[in-house]
Scaffold this active site. Structure first.
Site, PDB file in Angstrom:
ATOM      1  N   LYS A 271      -1.897  12.848  -9.154  1.00  0.00           N
ATOM      2  CA  LYS A 271      -0.659  12.440  -8.490  1.00  0.00           C
ATOM      3  C   LYS A 271      -0.774  12.592  -6.975  1.00  0.00           C
ATOM      4  O   LYS A 271      -0.399  11.693  -6.217  1.00  0.00           O
ATOM      5  CB  LYS A 271       0.482  13.288  -9.063  1.00  0.00           C
ATOM      6  CG  LYS A 271       1.818  12.984  -8.510  1.00  0.00           C
ATOM      7  CD  LYS A 271       2.445  14.209  -7.868  1.00  0.00           C
ATOM      8  CE  LYS A 271       1.584  14.768  -6.800  1.00  0.00           C
ATOM      9  NZ  LYS A 271       2.044  15.720  -5.891  1.00  0.00           N
TER      10      LYS A 271
ATOM     11  N   GLN B 218       6.866  19.580 -13.280  1.00  0.00           N
ATOM     12  CA  GLN B 218       5.796  19.401 -14.261  1.00  0.00           C
ATOM     13  C   GLN B 218       6.138  20.121 -15.563  1.00  0.00           C
ATOM     14  O   GLN B 218       6.521  21.290 -15.550  1.00  0.00           O
ATOM     15  CB  GLN B 218       4.496  19.951 -13.640  1.00  0.00           C
ATOM     16  CG  GLN B 218       3.282  19.866 -14.504  1.00  0.00           C
ATOM     17  CD  GLN B 218       2.771  18.459 -14.671  1.00  0.00           C
ATOM     18  OE1 GLN B 218       3.053  17.570 -13.862  1.00  0.00           O
ATOM     19  NE2 GLN B 218       2.022  18.226 -15.717  1.00  0.00           N
TER      20      GLN B 218
ATOM     21  N   ASP C  58      10.827  10.926 -12.823  1.00  0.00           N
ATOM     22  CA  ASP C  58      10.268  10.971 -14.175  1.00  0.00           C
ATOM     23  C   ASP C  58      11.119  10.140 -15.143  1.00  0.00           C
ATOM     24  O   ASP C  58      10.660   9.807 -16.239  1.00  0.00           O
ATOM     25  CB  ASP C  58      10.279  12.421 -14.704  1.00  0.00           C
ATOM     26  CG  ASP C  58       8.944  13.125 -14.560  1.00  0.00           C
ATOM     27  OD1 ASP C  58       7.906  12.453 -14.653  1.00  0.00           O
ATOM     28  OD2 ASP C  58       8.952  14.363 -14.382  1.00  0.00           O
TER      29      ASP C  58
HETATM   30  N1  LIG Z   1       7.302  16.118 -15.518  1.00  0.00           N
HETATM   31  C1  LIG Z   1       6.212  15.599 -16.091  1.00  0.00           C
HETATM   32  N2  LIG Z   1       5.963  14.268 -16.001  1.00  0.00           N
HETATM   33  C2  LIG Z   1       4.853  13.721 -16.581  1.00  0.00           C
HETATM   34  O1  LIG Z   1       4.639  12.480 -16.524  1.00  0.00           O
HETATM   35  C3  LIG Z   1       3.933  14.587 -17.265  1.00  0.00           C
HETATM   36  C4  LIG Z   1       4.239  15.960 -17.327  1.00  0.00           C
HETATM   37  N3  LIG Z   1       5.379  16.431 -16.745  1.00  0.00           N
HETATM   38  N4  LIG Z   1       3.424  16.810 -17.986  1.00  0.00           N
HETATM   39  C5  LIG Z   1       2.166  16.376 -18.568  1.00  0.00           C
HETATM   40  C6  LIG Z   1       2.149  14.919 -18.947  1.00  0.00           C
HETATM   41  C7  LIG Z   1       0.747  14.356 -19.029  1.00  0.00           C
HETATM   42  N5  LIG Z   1       0.649  13.355 -17.995  1.00  0.00           N
HETATM   43  C8  LIG Z   1      -0.521  12.704 -17.587  1.00  0.00           C
HETATM   44  C9  LIG Z   1      -0.513  11.693 -16.662  1.00  0.00           C
HETATM   45  C10 LIG Z   1      -1.684  11.100 -16.226  1.00  0.00           C
HETATM   46  C11 LIG Z   1      -2.910  11.491 -16.709  1.00  0.00           C
HETATM   47  C12 LIG Z   1      -4.152  10.851 -16.211  1.00  0.00           C
HETATM   48  O2  LIG Z   1      -4.257  10.445 -15.075  1.00  0.00           O
HETATM   49  N6  LIG Z   1      -5.184  10.704 -17.054  1.00  0.00           N
HETATM   50  C13 LIG Z   1      -6.476  10.127 -16.717  1.00  0.00           C
HETATM   51  C14 LIG Z   1      -7.599  11.122 -16.954  1.00  0.00           C
HETATM   52  C15 LIG Z   1      -7.715  12.157 -15.926  1.00  0.00           C
HETATM   53  C16 LIG Z   1      -9.020  12.941 -16.078  1.00  0.00           C
HETATM   54  O3  LIG Z   1     -10.045  12.438 -15.626  1.00  0.00           O
HETATM   55  O4  LIG Z   1      -8.969  14.030 -16.671  1.00  0.00           O
HETATM   56  C17 LIG Z   1      -6.776   8.953 -17.621  1.00  0.00           C
HETATM   57  O5  LIG Z   1      -6.224   8.918 -18.740  1.00  0.00           O
HETATM   58  O6  LIG Z   1      -7.575   8.120 -17.231  1.00  0.00           O
HETATM   59  C18 LIG Z   1      -2.940  12.495 -17.649  1.00  0.00           C
HETATM   60  C19 LIG Z   1      -1.760  13.080 -18.098  1.00  0.00           C
HETATM   61  C20 LIG Z   1       1.856  13.286 -17.340  1.00  0.00           C
HETATM   62  N7  LIG Z   1       2.753  14.132 -17.852  1.00  0.00           N
END
Ligand SMILES: Nc1nc(=O)c2c([nH]1)NC[C@@H]1CN(c3ccc(C(=O)N[C@@H](CCC(=O)O)C(=O)O)cc3)C=[N+]21
Ligand SMILES: NC(=O)C1=CN([C@@H]2O[C@H](COP(=O)(O)OP(=O)(O)OC[C@H]3O[C@@H](n4cnc5c(N)ncnc54)[C@H](OP(=O)(O)O)[C@@H]3O)[C@@H](O)[C@H]2O)C=CC1
Length: 289
Positions: free
Chosen positions: A57, A101, A124
């Site tokens: 982010k 978060q 969010d």
């Molecule tokens: N208030 C709140 N809002 C959220 O939106 C929220 C949260 N809490 N808590 C956790 C979950 C999980 N989440 C992710 C978002 C992006 C990736 C992301 O960028 N993933 C990459 C991988 C990153 C890596 O390389 O490890 C991908 O899928 O390509 C992961 C997990 C948002 N969340």
């Protein structure tokens, strides 16, 4: 007839294109109004998975000209203290978006926290006001992950009207708002959850599958109807450090028409929709929309 290999829905590439648009629009508004969009991110304690998200982010904000302000608080932070910080950020005119978060430590009630955020800064899209707006077919700030999944579905060029959609998972942050998004788009929606009997039978008749149960490999490739669109929201870290989803990717690719990879599918889109929501809130605060 199942020998086809699915087309990849590349979330990373789509995210990059959308971020460029966000960057241009943010730059124009920043120039015109003399301040950049501001996003405050609050992290309480240190859930290891949260760090990936917070890191991605921050880099997304940097690339798009959004000013990000991090508040990293110790795990012992009281709910009262957190509510005090949210109240300050609600009143801070430089802050357009506030994200707490999840998960928060057990002594803090996530609903109380979410409801304390000004709905106009709830980037969010978790506040009951924003969920209600989506329910009432007048979306304001939309939940980032389902919103990102809708953008990925748009990439297929398919008409969603009347499509048989099966969502696996019914959480407040993914499954439920996803059902509302698909319903708004005219799809026929089934939501599966822990009490669903015969998940396989539901998957087998789905033209669009949204996998968000948080169970590694729950959805078997052989269950996928030929040509179906598979959106895999699940994220799991294997012992070797690599990431995988709720769907068995290799076998599913032999049946699906389209499939999102993990990583590089829904994750980058979630971050991008957060940036898009921050820009939307910024525009509203500036009186530009
Ligand atoms: N208030 C709140 N809002 C959220 O939106 C929220 C949260 N809490 N808590 C956790 C979950 C999980 N989440 C992710 C978002 C992006 C990736 C992301 O960028 N993933 C990459 C991988 C990153 C890596 O390389 O490890 C991908 O899928 O390509 C992961 C997990 C948002 N969340
Ligand atoms: N890529 C991204 O941007 C994001 C990825 N994620 C990932 O998505 C996954 C889901 O996240 P989240 O919604 O927060 O998770 P939750 O654990 O809050 O919700 C999971 C949902 O799936 C249901 N479920 C669990 N097991 C089964 C099963 N065997 N069959 C059918 N339904 C089942 C649960 O049912 P019940 O309600 O009855 O318990 C619940 O509704 C996780 O892997 C998470 O890491 C999450 C957010 C963003």
């Amino acid at each position: 007839m199942d020998s086809t290999t699915a087309k990849i829905l590349d979330g990373k590439a789509l995210a990059a294109r959308m971020r460029e648009q966000i960057r241009l629009e943010a730059a124009e508004l920043t120039q015109k109004h003399g301040r950049a969009p501001g996003l405050a991110v609050i992290l309480v304690g240190d859930d290891p998975a949260s760090h990936v998200y917070v890191k991605n982010k921050k880099s997304g904000c940097e690339k798009t000209g959004i000013h990000s302000i991090s508040h990293e608080l110790p795990a012992e932070t009281t709910q009262q203290h957190l509510l005090g910080l949210i109240s300050e950020l609600n009143q801070d005119p430089k802050v357009d978006g506030i994200l707490v978060q999840l998960p928060v430590p057990a002594h803090i009630n996530p609903e109380t926290i979410i409801e304390a955020i000004d709905p106009g800064k709830d980037v969010d899209g978790f506040h009951p006001y924003n969920v209600g707006r989506l329910t009432a077919r007048k979306p304001a700030l939309r939940s980032c992950t389902p919103y990102g999944c809708m953008k990925l579905l748009e990439e297929t060029g398919l008409d969603l009207h009347g499509k048989e959609c099966v969502i696996v998972g019914a959480s407040n942050i993914v499954g439920r708002p996803m059902a509302l998004e698909l319903l708004l788009a005219g799809a026929t929606v089934t939501v599966c959850h822990r009490f669903t009997r015969n998940l396989q039978a539901h998957i087998e008749r789905a033209e669009i599958i949204i996998a968000a149960a948080g169970k590694q490999g729950l959805i078997k490739g052989e269950w996928i109807r030929p040509g179906a669109v598979v959106i895999d929201v699940g994220i799991h870290r294997r012992e070797d450090g690599s990431l995988t989803g709720d769907v068995e990717f290799e076998s599913a690719s032999q049946h699906a028409g389209w499939i999102t990879p993990v990583p590089g599918g829904v994750g980058p889109m979630t971050i991008t929709m957060l940036l898009a929501n921050t820009l939307q809130a910024f525009r509203k605060h500036l009186g530009e929309s």
